[in-house]
Design a protein around this motif. Structure first.
Motif, PDB file in Angstrom:
ATOM      1  N   ASN A  58       7.939  14.092  37.191  1.00  0.00           N
ATOM      2  CA  ASN A  58       8.659  15.336  36.905  1.00  0.00           C
ATOM      3  C   ASN A  58       7.981  16.169  35.819  1.00  0.00           C
ATOM      4  O   ASN A  58       8.520  17.174  35.378  1.00  0.00           O
ATOM      5  CB  ASN A  58      10.101  15.016  36.502  1.00  0.00           C
ATOM      6  N   LYS A  59       6.795  15.718  35.378  1.00  0.00           N
ATOM      7  CA  LYS A  59       6.010  16.411  34.350  1.00  0.00           C
ATOM      8  C   LYS A  59       6.720  16.461  33.005  1.00  0.00           C
ATOM      9  O   LYS A  59       6.576  17.412  32.237  1.00  0.00           O
ATOM     10  CB  LYS A  59       5.615  17.816  34.825  1.00  0.00           C
ATOM     11  N   PHE A  60       7.508  15.432  32.711  1.00  0.00           N
ATOM     12  CA  PHE A  60       8.166  15.311  31.420  1.00  0.00           C
ATOM     13  C   PHE A  60       7.237  14.591  30.454  1.00  0.00           C
ATOM     14  O   PHE A  60       6.479  13.721  30.842  1.00  0.00           O
ATOM     15  CB  PHE A  60       9.472  14.511  31.526  1.00  0.00           C
ATOM     16  N   LYS A  61       7.333  14.956  29.184  1.00  0.00           N
ATOM     17  CA  LYS A  61       6.602  14.245  28.142  1.00  0.00           C
ATOM     18  C   LYS A  61       7.471  13.076  27.681  1.00  0.00           C
ATOM     19  O   LYS A  61       8.693  13.198  27.617  1.00  0.00           O
ATOM     20  CB  LYS A  61       6.293  15.170  26.970  1.00  0.00           C
ATOM     21  N   THR A  62       6.852  11.957  27.373  1.00  0.00           N
ATOM     22  CA  THR A  62       7.595  10.793  26.903  1.00  0.00           C
ATOM     23  C   THR A  62       7.023  10.309  25.578  1.00  0.00           C
ATOM     24  O   THR A  62       5.812  10.324  25.375  1.00  0.00           O
ATOM     25  CB  THR A  62       7.553   9.638  27.929  1.00  0.00           C
ATOM     26  N   PHE A  63       7.916   9.909  24.688  1.00  0.00           N
ATOM     27  CA  PHE A  63       7.536   9.375  23.389  1.00  0.00           C
ATOM     28  C   PHE A  63       8.407   8.165  23.081  1.00  0.00           C
ATOM     29  O   PHE A  63       9.597   8.163  23.397  1.00  0.00           O
ATOM     30  CB  PHE A  63       7.736  10.415  22.277  1.00  0.00           C
ATOM     31  N   THR A  64       7.822   7.154  22.483  1.00  0.00           N
ATOM     32  CA  THR A  64       8.588   5.994  22.029  1.00  0.00           C
ATOM     33  C   THR A  64       8.575   5.961  20.504  1.00  0.00           C
ATOM     34  O   THR A  64       7.723   6.571  19.866  1.00  0.00           O
ATOM     35  CB  THR A  64       8.001   4.676  22.567  1.00  0.00           C
ATOM     36  N   TYR A  65       9.521   5.237  19.941  1.00  0.00           N
ATOM     37  CA  TYR A  65       9.613   5.112  18.494  1.00  0.00           C
ATOM     38  C   TYR A  65      10.066   3.699  18.145  1.00  0.00           C
ATOM     39  O   TYR A  65      10.692   3.023  18.951  1.00  0.00           O
ATOM     40  CB  TYR A  65      10.566   6.149  17.901  1.00  0.00           C
ATOM     41  N   GLU A  66       9.768   3.278  16.951  1.00  0.00           N
ATOM     42  CA  GLU A  66      10.151   1.947  16.481  1.00  0.00           C
ATOM     43  C   GLU A  66      11.526   1.951  15.819  1.00  0.00           C
ATOM     44  O   GLU A  66      12.227   0.967  15.841  1.00  0.00           O
ATOM     45  CB  GLU A  66       9.113   1.425  15.486  1.00  0.00           C
ATOM     46  N   GLU A  67      11.880   3.064  15.191  1.00  0.00           N
ATOM     47  CA  GLU A  67      13.155   3.173  14.495  1.00  0.00           C
ATOM     48  C   GLU A  67      13.710   4.567  14.731  1.00  0.00           C
ATOM     49  O   GLU A  67      13.004   5.454  15.206  1.00  0.00           O
ATOM     50  CB  GLU A  67      12.983   2.909  13.009  1.00  0.00           C
ATOM     51  N   LEU A  68      14.983   4.752  14.435  1.00  0.00           N
ATOM     52  CA  LEU A  68      15.582   6.068  14.611  1.00  0.00           C
ATOM     53  C   LEU A  68      14.816   7.103  13.802  1.00  0.00           C
ATOM     54  O   LEU A  68      14.373   6.830  12.693  1.00  0.00           O
ATOM     55  CB  LEU A  68      17.047   6.056  14.189  1.00  0.00           C
ATOM     56  N   ILE A  69      14.670   8.291  14.372  1.00  0.00           N
ATOM     57  CA  ILE A  69      13.927   9.347  13.706  1.00  0.00           C
ATOM     58  C   ILE A  69      14.826  10.554  13.485  1.00  0.00           C
ATOM     59  O   ILE A  69      15.787  10.768  14.211  1.00  0.00           O
ATOM     60  CB  ILE A  69      12.669   9.756  14.508  1.00  0.00           C
ATOM     61  N   GLY A  70      14.482  11.333  12.485  1.00  0.00           N
ATOM     62  CA  GLY A  70      15.220  12.544  12.175  1.00  0.00           C
ATOM     63  C   GLY A  70      14.563  13.761  12.806  1.00  0.00           C
ATOM     64  O   GLY A  70      13.475  13.678  13.377  1.00  0.00           O
ATOM     65  N   PHE A  71      15.217  14.897  12.686  1.00  0.00           N
ATOM     66  CA  PHE A  71      14.719  16.130  13.291  1.00  0.00           C
ATOM     67  C   PHE A  71      13.340  16.504  12.746  1.00  0.00           C
ATOM     68  O   PHE A  71      12.452  16.872  13.506  1.00  0.00           O
ATOM     69  CB  PHE A  71      15.715  17.269  13.063  1.00  0.00           C
ATOM     70  N   ALA A  72      13.143  16.394  11.449  1.00  0.00           N
ATOM     71  CA  ALA A  72      11.842  16.744  10.847  1.00  0.00           C
ATOM     72  C   ALA A  72      10.742  15.847  11.414  1.00  0.00           C
ATOM     73  O   ALA A  72       9.643  16.322  11.706  1.00  0.00           O
ATOM     74  CB  ALA A  72      11.905  16.632   9.334  1.00  0.00           C
ATOM     75  N   GLN A  73      11.036  14.565  11.591  1.00  0.00           N
ATOM     76  CA  GLN A  73      10.056  13.657  12.174  1.00  0.00           C
ATOM     77  C   GLN A  73       9.773  14.018  13.630  1.00  0.00           C
ATOM     78  O   GLN A  73       8.646  13.901  14.094  1.00  0.00           O
ATOM     79  CB  GLN A  73      10.549  12.214  12.081  1.00  0.00           C
ATOM     80  N   LEU A  74      10.795  14.453  14.336  1.00  0.00           N
ATOM     81  CA  LEU A  74      10.640  14.864  15.724  1.00  0.00           C
ATOM     82  C   LEU A  74       9.690  16.075  15.823  1.00  0.00           C
ATOM     83  O   LEU A  74       8.776  16.077  16.642  1.00  0.00           O
ATOM     84  CB  LEU A  74      11.990  15.208  16.342  1.00  0.00           C
ATOM     85  N   ILE A  75       9.879  17.049  14.984  1.00  0.00           N
ATOM     86  CA  ILE A  75       9.023  18.232  14.977  1.00  0.00           C
ATOM     87  C   ILE A  75       7.572  17.826  14.691  1.00  0.00           C
ATOM     88  O   ILE A  75       6.649  18.286  15.344  1.00  0.00           O
ATOM     89  CB  ILE A  75       9.514  19.268  13.934  1.00  0.00           C
TER      90      ILE A  75
END
Length: 80
Positions: A58-75
């Motif tokens: 579907n041409k979606f981007k995927t990202f994984t993380y080790e711990e919960l992230i905040g909005f600033a980290q997402l940006i």
């Protein structure tokens, strides 16, 4: 997603992306302008291989993380 991403999550994002594209097409006709692309982004703790393939199809981007992230980290993760 706060845990493992599944096929329902990919389907939900597809509905959101398709709805956004339709909405933007209506706006374009009403007020002009153009949007080049609508990109779906899935972020989760893990992606089974078949779910990752479905997202990529579907041409979606995927990202994984080790711990919960905040909005600033997402940006920061997504970049410019």
């Amino acid at each position: 997603k706060t845990e493992r991403v599944n096929t329902d999550d990919v389907s939900q994002l597809k509905r959101y992306v398709d709805g956004t594209k339709q909405y933007l097409d209506i706006l374009k006709d009403a007020i002009g302008g153009d949007v080049e692309e609508v990109v779906g982004i899935l972020i989760g703790k893990s992606f089974p291989e078949h779910v990752k393939r479905m997202a990529e199809h579907n041409k979606f981007k995927t990202f994984t993380y080790e711990e919960l992230i905040g909005f600033a980290q997402l940006i920061e993760l997504l970049g410019p």
